[in-house]
Design a protein around this motif. Structure first.
Motif, PDB file in Angstrom:
ATOM      1  N   PHE A  49       0.699  -1.222   0.413  1.00 36.66           N
ATOM      2  CA  PHE A  49      -0.404   0.012   0.314  1.00 36.66           C
ATOM      3  C   PHE A  49       1.098   1.297   0.218  1.00 36.66           C
ATOM      4  O   PHE A  49       0.414   2.209  -0.357  1.00 36.66           O
ATOM      5  N   VAL A  50       2.093   1.144   0.513  1.00 38.65           N
ATOM      6  CA  VAL A  50       2.801   2.571   0.888  1.00 38.65           C
ATOM      7  C   VAL A  50       3.056   2.659  -0.940  1.00 38.65           C
ATOM      8  O   VAL A  50       3.051   3.656  -1.337  1.00 38.65           O
ATOM      9  N   ASP A  51       3.505   1.819  -2.187  1.00 42.31           N
ATOM     10  CA  ASP A  51       3.417   2.073  -3.200  1.00 42.31           C
ATOM     11  C   ASP A  51       2.269   3.192  -4.026  1.00 42.31           C
ATOM     12  O   ASP A  51       2.221   3.916  -4.279  1.00 42.31           O
ATOM     13  N   PRO A 103       0.434  19.743  -7.379  1.00 44.82           N
ATOM     14  CA  PRO A 103       0.812  17.852  -8.079  1.00 44.82           C
ATOM     15  C   PRO A 103       0.303  18.296  -8.963  1.00 44.82           C
ATOM     16  O   PRO A 103      -0.190  18.633  -9.986  1.00 44.82           O
ATOM     17  N   ASP A 104       1.080  18.057  -9.623  1.00 47.47           N
ATOM     18  CA  ASP A 104       1.041  17.417 -11.303  1.00 47.47           C
ATOM     19  C   ASP A 104       1.413  15.999 -12.113  1.00 47.47           C
ATOM     20  O   ASP A 104       1.430  16.048 -13.356  1.00 47.47           O
ATOM     21  N   GLY A 105       1.398  15.271 -11.449  1.00 47.86           N
ATOM     22  CA  GLY A 105       1.497  13.790 -11.805  1.00 47.86           C
ATOM     23  C   GLY A 105       2.883  13.129 -11.478  1.00 47.86           C
ATOM     24  O   GLY A 105       3.849  12.223 -11.497  1.00 47.86           O
ATOM     25  N   SER A 106       4.429  14.071 -11.729  1.00 48.06           N
ATOM     26  CA  SER A 106       5.256  13.938 -10.668  1.00 48.06           C
ATOM     27  C   SER A 106       5.710  13.648  -9.764  1.00 48.06           C
ATOM     28  O   SER A 106       4.609  13.967  -9.015  1.00 48.06           O
ATOM     29  N   LEU A 166      -0.370   8.503  -4.546  1.00 47.09           N
ATOM     30  CA  LEU A 166      -1.680   9.406  -4.825  1.00 47.09           C
ATOM     31  C   LEU A 166      -1.046  10.866  -4.278  1.00 47.09           C
ATOM     32  O   LEU A 166      -1.694  11.640  -4.394  1.00 47.09           O
ATOM     33  N   SER A 167       0.160  10.357  -3.582  1.00 46.22           N
ATOM     34  CA  SER A 167       1.210  12.055  -3.158  1.00 46.22           C
ATOM     35  C   SER A 167       1.202  12.455  -4.524  1.00 46.22           C
ATOM     36  O   SER A 167       1.088  13.790  -4.796  1.00 46.22           O
ATOM     37  N   CYS A 213      -1.546   8.028   5.159  1.00 44.59           N
ATOM     38  CA  CYS A 213      -2.137   6.826   4.218  1.00 44.59           C
ATOM     39  C   CYS A 213      -0.686   6.027   4.630  1.00 44.59           C
ATOM     40  O   CYS A 213      -1.841   4.643   4.701  1.00 44.59           O
ATOM     41  N   PHE A 214      -0.462   5.987   5.418  1.00 44.73           N
ATOM     42  CA  PHE A 214       0.580   4.621   5.527  1.00 44.73           C
ATOM     43  C   PHE A 214       1.503   4.928   7.302  1.00 44.73           C
ATOM     44  O   PHE A 214       2.403   5.507   6.930  1.00 44.73           O
TER      45      PHE A 214
END
Length: 521
Positions: free
Chosen positions: A354-356, A389-392, A361-362, A406-407
């Motif tokens: 789930f860490v991945d 955020p921009d996906g990078s 998500l970040s 989240c983790f």
């Protein structure tokens, strides 16, 4: 003389012959001090003593040397055959025997009834994702007055009995009645004044609907806004199904996506508008877990409560109308059956890979799932300051912010619990149950940290999924057992990014739990 190999040595010892590596007395020069008489008797006595000495020495040499080992060729073992997952045959058989599977029943059931067969259900997804879609699909069927055709919880559609998941086998399909009960899987609806057709299985649908009208989700979704709310989608589908004259409708799998996609579930502004309709639907008000799940709960309730299960159920008796309790138990609203367990704190802590997911998500700046974002909730999630955020790959401060929610690490978990305990309403919490897929070492470390909290002496019991005693069938639906425990917690701390948490929160809100009892990392 060359040295023989060790197998030759073994051979000589077994035969009682002198070891060829060691010199024998016959090869040694005679001592000049040894006077041997030529008389026959003396010679015989001397030779007898020599023979006796040689025999004595040889026997002791053999005894002192390691016993020779028998050399057996090593034949590689066949790899162990993994234990096959259960097939749940009894549940499939009981589904076939449901009383509504009778073509001669009068309308709104039987061969003149109205049906909706949604072949476009999600596969290769965790139970949390499958369940949230299942419940809303069943709500669409209910609102359109059609019988809902339910399918097994399916990992893949290749026809196999089992599938490889990581390093172990899981069932390719699990009959839905092994996990759920209630109207979603064919039990009666509560409102008998306006009869609603009961849910049926696919084989019965094929029997009464040999030539259904086939449609695609794109027949509806292509005419909706890209950001249409779940309420808008529900209305569009009920309108469409009501104008189709054919009693039998199938949503084609090959050309369709899900009616409610993960984009809808992930956005509060899109999913929450359906809540007034959804929360009052029998799909939620009379939701039930299966007998299999209830048996697992009953067998393990001592791990997270001091109240025996039967005593707990008897305590609900006075609040139930006798007619419902004794004559029509299927009509009892779920809020009575799934009342909170006193003093229980349940934590949902995702680990493993789930860490991945959290890192992804970040990168995209994702928010909590929609049903984890009711405005009444105390805990909110927002992007870290200054992050666009921009996906990078997210910068370190943004990634750390996401991982905390989240983790979370063990210190962060302990910190959150300490914060929750500051609320006077939560002062009586005594039991902790942890829903987690963490490995045993990590789980033990978490237990020790909880017990070592400043206020840790309050905990009478600390248990995790690792402590549950489950039979073979229950093992493969253990996530539902976890959800039932979480659903009944006095206080629940969940993962806002998780669909499993979202389902638990949905059930708690539908059953009238205090919104402040739902917390998030």
């Amino acid at each position: 003389m060359s040295r023989p190999n060790r197998f030759s040595e073994v051979k000589f010892i077994i035969r009682g012959e002198p070891d060829p590596i060691l010199p024998t007395d016959a090869t040694k020069p005679a001592s000049r001090h040894c006077l041997v008489s030529n008389r026959p008797l003396a010679r015989a006595l001397f030779l007898g003593l020599v023979v006796f000495a040689l025999v004595f020495v040889c026997r002791n040499i053999v005894q002192l040397r390691p016993s020779p080992q028998v050399l057996v060729p090593i034949i590689p073992d066949e790899p162990p055959v993994p234990r096959q997952p259960p097939l749940y045959d009894e549940y499939y058989l009981n589904e076939e025997r449901l009383p509504q599977h009778d073509p001669n029943l009068p309308f709104p059931e039987g061969r003149t009834g109205r049906y909706i067969n949604m072949e476009n259900f999600v596969i290769t997804s965790g139970w949390g994702n499958a369940m949230q879609e299942l419940l809303l699909d069943a709500h669409v069927a209910y609102k359109s007055g059609r019988s809902f055709v339910f399918y097994p919880y399916t990992w893949n559609l290749d026809g196999s009995n089992s599938s490889q998941y990581g390093d172990h086998l899981i069932p390719s399909r699990i009959p839905l009645t092994a996990i759920l009960a209630g109207p979603v899987v064919g039990q009666l609806f509560p409102d008998q004044n306006q009869p609603t057709p009961r849910a049926v299985i696919k084989t019965y649908f094929d029997k009464v609907c040999p030539r259904p009208t086939v449609i695609s989700t794109h027949n509806i979704s292509d005419h909706l806004e890209n950001d249409a709310t779940a309420k808008r989608i529900l209305d569009a589908w009920t309108d469409k199904l009501n104008i189709i004259a054919d009693n039998c409708v199938t949503i084609d799998r090959a050309s369709s996506e899900q009616i409610f996609t993960f984009w809808v579930f992930g956005a509060a502004e899109r999913i929450l508008p359906i809540w007034p309709s959804f929360s009052t639907s029998p799909v939620l008000t009379h939701f039930r877990w299966s007998h299999l799940i209830h048996r697992a709960f009953n067998a393990n309730v001592h791990l997270f409560s001091s109240v025996p299960y039967l005593a707990l159920m008897r305590s609900l008796g006075p609040s139930l109308p006798p007619l419902l309790k004794d004559t029509y138990p299927h009509l009892i609203p779920s809020k009575y059956i799934y009342a909170p367990l006193p003093d229980l704190l349940v934590l949902h802590v995702r680990r493993g890979d789930f860490v991945d997911h959290c890192n992804g998500l970040s990168n995209w700046g994702s928010m909590w799932n929609g049903f984890n974002r009711f405005p009444e909730f105390l805990d909110k999630f927002a992007l870290p300051p200054g992050y666009t955020p921009d996906g990078s790959e997210a910068p370190p401060h943004a990634r750390a912010h996401y991982l905390k929610h989240c983790f979370p690490s063990i210190p962060q978990i302990v910190e959150k619990i300490a914060d929750v305990l500051k609320d006077p309403a939560n002062g009586g919490l005594k039991y902790v149950y942890v829903m987690t897929n963490g490995d045993r070492g990590w789980v033990q470390e978490l237990k020790e940290a909880l017990g070592g909290m400043e206020d840790g002496k309050r905990w009478q019991k600390i248990a995790t999924r690792r402590d549950l005693e489950l039979d073979w069938e229950q093992t493969f639906v253990s996530q539902a057992v976890d959800m039932l425990i979480g659903q009944r917690a006095q206080v629940f701390i969940g993962n806002g990014f998780s669909s499993m948490t979202s389902n638990i929160v949905t059930l708690r809100m539908a059953n009238g739990f205090d919104p402040s009892s739902n917390r998030f990392w």
